[in-house]
Every structure is written in structure tokens, then in C-alpha cells.
Scaffold this motif. Structure first.
Motif, PDB file in Angstrom:
ATOM      1  N   THR A 119      67.963  22.098  48.925  1.00 50.39           N
ATOM      2  CA  THR A 119      68.395  21.390  47.724  1.00 50.39           C
ATOM      3  C   THR A 119      67.218  21.154  46.789  1.00 50.39           C
ATOM      4  O   THR A 119      67.304  21.388  45.579  1.00 50.39           O
ATOM      5  CB  THR A 119      69.046  20.048  48.093  1.00 50.39           C
ATOM      6  OG1 THR A 119      70.157  20.269  48.963  1.00 50.39           O
ATOM      7  CG2 THR A 119      69.534  19.324  46.849  1.00 50.39           C
ATOM      8  N   LEU A 120      66.102  20.683  47.339  1.00 48.03           N
ATOM      9  CA  LEU A 120      64.918  20.426  46.519  1.00 48.03           C
ATOM     10  C   LEU A 120      64.377  21.724  45.920  1.00 48.03           C
ATOM     11  O   LEU A 120      63.932  21.748  44.763  1.00 48.03           O
ATOM     12  CB  LEU A 120      63.836  19.742  47.363  1.00 48.03           C
ATOM     13  CG  LEU A 120      64.170  18.344  47.887  1.00 48.03           C
ATOM     14  CD1 LEU A 120      63.019  17.800  48.717  1.00 48.03           C
ATOM     15  CD2 LEU A 120      64.491  17.395  46.741  1.00 48.03           C
ATOM     16  N   LEU A 121      64.413  22.795  46.687  1.00 51.34           N
ATOM     17  CA  LEU A 121      63.948  24.081  46.171  1.00 51.34           C
ATOM     18  C   LEU A 121      64.833  24.559  45.023  1.00 51.34           C
ATOM     19  O   LEU A 121      64.344  25.114  44.026  1.00 51.34           O
ATOM     20  CB  LEU A 121      63.931  25.111  47.298  1.00 51.34           C
ATOM     21  CG  LEU A 121      63.311  26.477  46.971  1.00 51.34           C
ATOM     22  CD1 LEU A 121      61.870  26.317  46.510  1.00 51.34           C
ATOM     23  CD2 LEU A 121      63.392  27.398  48.189  1.00 51.34           C
ATOM     24  N   ALA A 122      66.138  24.341  45.146  1.00 54.96           N
ATOM     25  CA  ALA A 122      67.061  24.710  44.065  1.00 54.96           C
ATOM     26  C   ALA A 122      66.766  23.908  42.805  1.00 54.96           C
ATOM     27  O   ALA A 122      66.797  24.447  41.691  1.00 54.96           O
ATOM     28  CB  ALA A 122      68.501  24.492  44.513  1.00 54.96           C
ATOM     29  N   VAL A 123      66.483  22.615  42.967  1.00 54.66           N
ATOM     30  CA  VAL A 123      66.139  21.775  41.807  1.00 54.66           C
ATOM     31  C   VAL A 123      64.859  22.284  41.158  1.00 54.66           C
ATOM     32  O   VAL A 123      64.739  22.344  39.927  1.00 54.66           O
ATOM     33  CB  VAL A 123      65.972  20.304  42.242  1.00 54.66           C
ATOM     34  CG1 VAL A 123      65.405  19.456  41.099  1.00 54.66           C
ATOM     35  CG2 VAL A 123      67.304  19.728  42.703  1.00 54.66           C
ATOM     36  N   LEU A 124      63.892  22.669  41.974  1.00 53.31           N
ATOM     37  CA  LEU A 124      62.598  23.119  41.460  1.00 53.31           C
ATOM     38  C   LEU A 124      62.704  24.463  40.745  1.00 53.31           C
ATOM     39  O   LEU A 124      62.043  24.695  39.726  1.00 53.31           O
ATOM     40  CB  LEU A 124      61.603  23.216  42.619  1.00 53.31           C
ATOM     41  CG  LEU A 124      60.110  23.234  42.286  1.00 53.31           C
ATOM     42  CD1 LEU A 124      59.710  21.967  41.550  1.00 53.31           C
ATOM     43  CD2 LEU A 124      59.293  23.388  43.559  1.00 53.31           C
ATOM     44  N   LEU A 125      63.537  25.364  41.265  1.00 58.49           N
ATOM     45  CA  LEU A 125      63.638  26.715  40.705  1.00 58.49           C
ATOM     46  C   LEU A 125      64.662  26.848  39.587  1.00 58.49           C
ATOM     47  O   LEU A 125      64.620  27.812  38.824  1.00 58.49           O
ATOM     48  CB  LEU A 125      63.988  27.711  41.819  1.00 58.49           C
ATOM     49  CG  LEU A 125      62.938  27.895  42.920  1.00 58.49           C
ATOM     50  CD1 LEU A 125      63.450  28.864  43.976  1.00 58.49           C
ATOM     51  CD2 LEU A 125      61.616  28.379  42.336  1.00 58.49           C
ATOM     52  N   ASP A 126      65.586  25.904  39.492  1.00 60.37           N
ATOM     53  CA  ASP A 126      66.623  25.987  38.463  1.00 60.37           C
ATOM     54  C   ASP A 126      66.802  24.617  37.795  1.00 60.37           C
ATOM     55  O   ASP A 126      67.853  23.995  37.904  1.00 60.37           O
ATOM     56  CB  ASP A 126      67.946  26.461  39.081  1.00 60.37           C
ATOM     57  CG  ASP A 126      68.966  26.816  38.014  1.00 60.37           C
ATOM     58  OD1 ASP A 126      68.648  27.617  37.124  1.00 60.37           O
ATOM     59  OD2 ASP A 126      70.090  26.281  38.072  1.00 60.37           O
ATOM     60  N   PRO A 127      65.773  24.145  37.084  1.00 60.12           N
ATOM     61  CA  PRO A 127      65.848  22.814  36.467  1.00 60.12           C
ATOM     62  C   PRO A 127      66.654  22.845  35.173  1.00 60.12           C
ATOM     63  O   PRO A 127      66.976  23.923  34.651  1.00 60.12           O
ATOM     64  CB  PRO A 127      64.371  22.498  36.189  1.00 60.12           C
ATOM     65  CG  PRO A 127      63.761  23.838  35.936  1.00 60.12           C
ATOM     66  CD  PRO A 127      64.486  24.800  36.842  1.00 60.12           C
ATOM     67  N   PRO A 128      66.974  21.690  34.611  1.00 58.25           N
ATOM     68  CA  PRO A 128      67.665  21.641  33.315  1.00 58.25           C
ATOM     69  C   PRO A 128      66.821  22.280  32.214  1.00 58.25           C
ATOM     70  O   PRO A 128      65.620  22.527  32.369  1.00 58.25           O
ATOM     71  CB  PRO A 128      67.851  20.134  33.076  1.00 58.25           C
ATOM     72  CG  PRO A 128      67.787  19.525  34.436  1.00 58.25           C
ATOM     73  CD  PRO A 128      66.823  20.360  35.210  1.00 58.25           C
ATOM     74  N   LEU A 129      67.451  22.522  31.082  1.00 59.48           N
ATOM     75  CA  LEU A 129      66.796  23.262  30.000  1.00 59.48           C
ATOM     76  C   LEU A 129      65.776  22.412  29.244  1.00 59.48           C
ATOM     77  O   LEU A 129      64.655  22.846  28.988  1.00 59.48           O
ATOM     78  CB  LEU A 129      67.858  23.798  29.035  1.00 59.48           C
ATOM     79  CG  LEU A 129      67.343  24.602  27.832  1.00 59.48           C
ATOM     80  CD1 LEU A 129      66.618  25.864  28.309  1.00 59.48           C
ATOM     81  CD2 LEU A 129      68.493  24.953  26.907  1.00 59.48           C
TER      82      LEU A 129
END
Length: 319
Positions: free
Chosen positions: A52-62
């Protein structure tokens, strides 16, 4: 008169009498099936959080002010293992998710809502006495309900989906599906560009549809029908598998259903943030090492779909 037993003798006698009772208790406990979620250990719990944290890091908001705070928290959680289960970290991520939803209202993506609910589930699990079991239960319910509502929308609330119109339009207006339309829909890139321009002229009012030059090959209609059926069937299968009582019937196939859906759907629909979130939830409830490894592989595969122009390379190779 008989001598009173010495303390060592008394302790020995007590231990001898307790041993059979303890053995019987152990045998009885071995016959009792584990409660739902008990088969999920710390490995699945931590893997789900890290993914989950990796997903947040790799696909953050614009926008930068939406992007920086969750990236800092996610990076901290990954870099400092002691913070992975810190309630304040997940409360911070929840605050970021809610703030983004409020700021973007009503234009947030579907998975932004699911991400916020997942942060709530993690916090509830961390406050409980059985964090892995609670989070696994929450992951199954969130996945099952998400796919159930997606199926409900497609079959009952959106008449333009079941009749194939949604897929027909998507295949000819969404650039992510252009290569699929060329590979399996009987179109060329020039056909796709002409149809895109024709639809633009119709929508702008500069031409009527009959005069726009729009052309839809029969093979594209067949592809749209196949994709429509596959989407409904795959999402319904995932919903049933994750909502079915654990350890029975379709529930045993839940990981296979979710992994198959993610590995195929996100090959063209490269919404990697959504795909990564779904497989993170799946990993959190995985009960075997093989299932955890499979979720990791699909997580990486979703990223490769976006990073590598594999479909265009396949078209060039075929032609």
C-alpha cells in the motif's frame, strides 16, 4: 504415621497429574478449526501495508500540495520498519486521503475512496488485539463489496454497458485502448485517428454524424461484446469469491479470481493506482506464501504494463 510429602515430591505429583490434562487439551484444540483470519500471519499483514505504501509512493496525486505529504509518510513507513504499524502514520495517510477527496469533490477517482476506506481498516486493525486477522477480514469485505457494486452498476444501473455501447466508444476514444482496437478489433492506427477526428467534429457541432466519416468495423463490435461479457463475468466472480464464507466453495478461488482480473484488465486499462491498491488488499488477506508471491508478481506486472510499450511492440512485430 506416614511422613508428609516433601515440597519436591508434591510438585512432581502435581506435574505428573497435569501432564495428561495438558496433552488432552492440546489434542482437543488441534481438532478445532481455526477461526476466520487466524491463518493470516504477520507476513501477510506487513506485506499488505508495504505494498500500500509503495503504491502511494509510486502513484501520488497530481498537485504538489496533495502529493508531498502522503509521499513523505509512505517513504517513512517503508524506510523505517518501526513506523510501519504506527497508528499515527496511517492516521496521517487517512487525513491526506480525506483531504484530497474533499478538495477534488466530486471528481475523485473510484480508488481514492477505496484508499481512504483501506486506511480506516488499517487503523481499526492496529487498535485491535488481532491486527492480521482483522485486516484480512476487512480486506475480503472491501474487495467483495467493491466488485459487487461494480457489477451492480454494469448490469442494472448503466444500460449503455450491457448493450456494448460503453466498450465500443471506449475502444475508439480512449487512447489507452487504441492498440487493443488495432490488435483485435480489425482497425489500423490511421482508422483510429480518423474516427477520433470524426467524433470530435460531431461533438463540436461542425459536422453531422452521418457526414463525419466515422467507420466501425464489425470485428470491433465483436471485440466490444467480448470485453463487455468478460468484465461483468470477471468482476462478479471476484465479488462472489470474496463475499462467500471463508474456506468454502468459491472462497477457495478468491486469490486466483483477483489475480486473474488484475493481470488481464490492467494490461490495457493502465490505471495502475487502482490495480496496485486491489492487489495490496489481496496480499493482506493471503494465507499462503505462494499467494503472497503471486500478489507481488502481479503488482510488478501492473507497473510494467505502464512502463513498457509492449502492445505497440507486438503490433509492430505482427505487421
Amino acid at each position: 504415621m506416614s511422613a508428609a510429602p516433601q515440597p519436591d515430591e508434591a510438585q512432581g505429583a502435581g506435574a505428573d497429574s497435569a501432564a495428561p490434562a495438558a496433552a488432552g487439551t492440546a489434542r482437543a484444540a488441534a481438532d478445532v478449526p481455526p477461526a476466520p483470519g487466524r491463518g493470516v500471519g504477520a507476513a501477510s499483514f506487513d506485506l499488505g501495508l508495504r505494498m500500500t505504501l509503495l503504491a502511494v509512493l509510486l502513484d501520488p496525486p497530481l498537485l504538489w500540495f496533495e502529493r508531498v505529504p502522503p509521499m513523505l509518510l509512505a517513504g517513512l513507513g517503508l524506510a523505517v520498519p518501526a513506523t510501519l504499524r504506527a497508528r499515527w502514520l496511517w492516521a496521517g495517510l487517512l487525513a491526506c486521503a480525506v483531504g484530497s477527496l474533499v478538495f477534488q469533490w466530486p471528481f475523485s477517482d473510484n480508488h481514492d475512496y477505496l484508499g481512504a476506506l483501506w486506511c480506516v481498516a488499517v487503523l481499526c486493525a492496529l487498535w485491535s488485539g488481532d491486527a492480521p486477522g482483522v485486516l484480512a477480514h476487512a480486506a475480503r469485505r472491501l474487495l467483495g463489496l467493491s466488485f459487487a457494486f461494480a457489477t451492480l452498476w454494469k448490469v442494472a444501473l448503466a444500460p449503455d454497458f450491457l448493450d456494448g455501447r460503453f466498450m465500443r466508444v471506449t475502444l475508439q476514444t480512449d487512447g489507452r485502448f487504441e492498440n487493443l482496437a488495432v490488435l483485435a478489433g480489425g482497425m489500423t492506427h490511421d482508422d483510429w485517428a480518423r474516427n477520433d477526428a470524426a467524433l470530435d467534429s460531431v461533438l463540436s457541432g461542425t459536422a453531422r454524424f452521418e457526414e463525419s466519416g466515422f467507420s466501425e468495423p464489425p470485428s470491433l463490435r465483436r471485440l466490444a461484446a467480448i470485453l463487455t461479457f468478460f468484465t461483468v463475468a470477471a468482476e462478479a466472480a471476484v465479488a462472489i469469491a470474496f463475499l462467500w464464507p471463508l474456506g468454502r466453495g468459491p472462497s477457495r478461488l478468491r486469490n486466483l479470481a483477483l489475480l486473474g482480473f488484475a493481470a488481464t484488465t490492467y494490461s490495457f486499462a493502465t490505471v495502475r493506482g487502482f490495480g496496485w491498491l486491489l492487489v495490496s488488499l489481496g496480499a493482506a488477506q493471503a494465507e499462503t506464501r505462494a499467494a503472497r508471491a503471486a500478489y507481488l508478481v502481479v503488482f510488478a506486472l501492473i507497473g510494467l504494463y505502464r512502463a513498457v510499450p509492449w502492445s505497440r511492440a507486438l503490433i509492430d512485430w505482427l505487421h
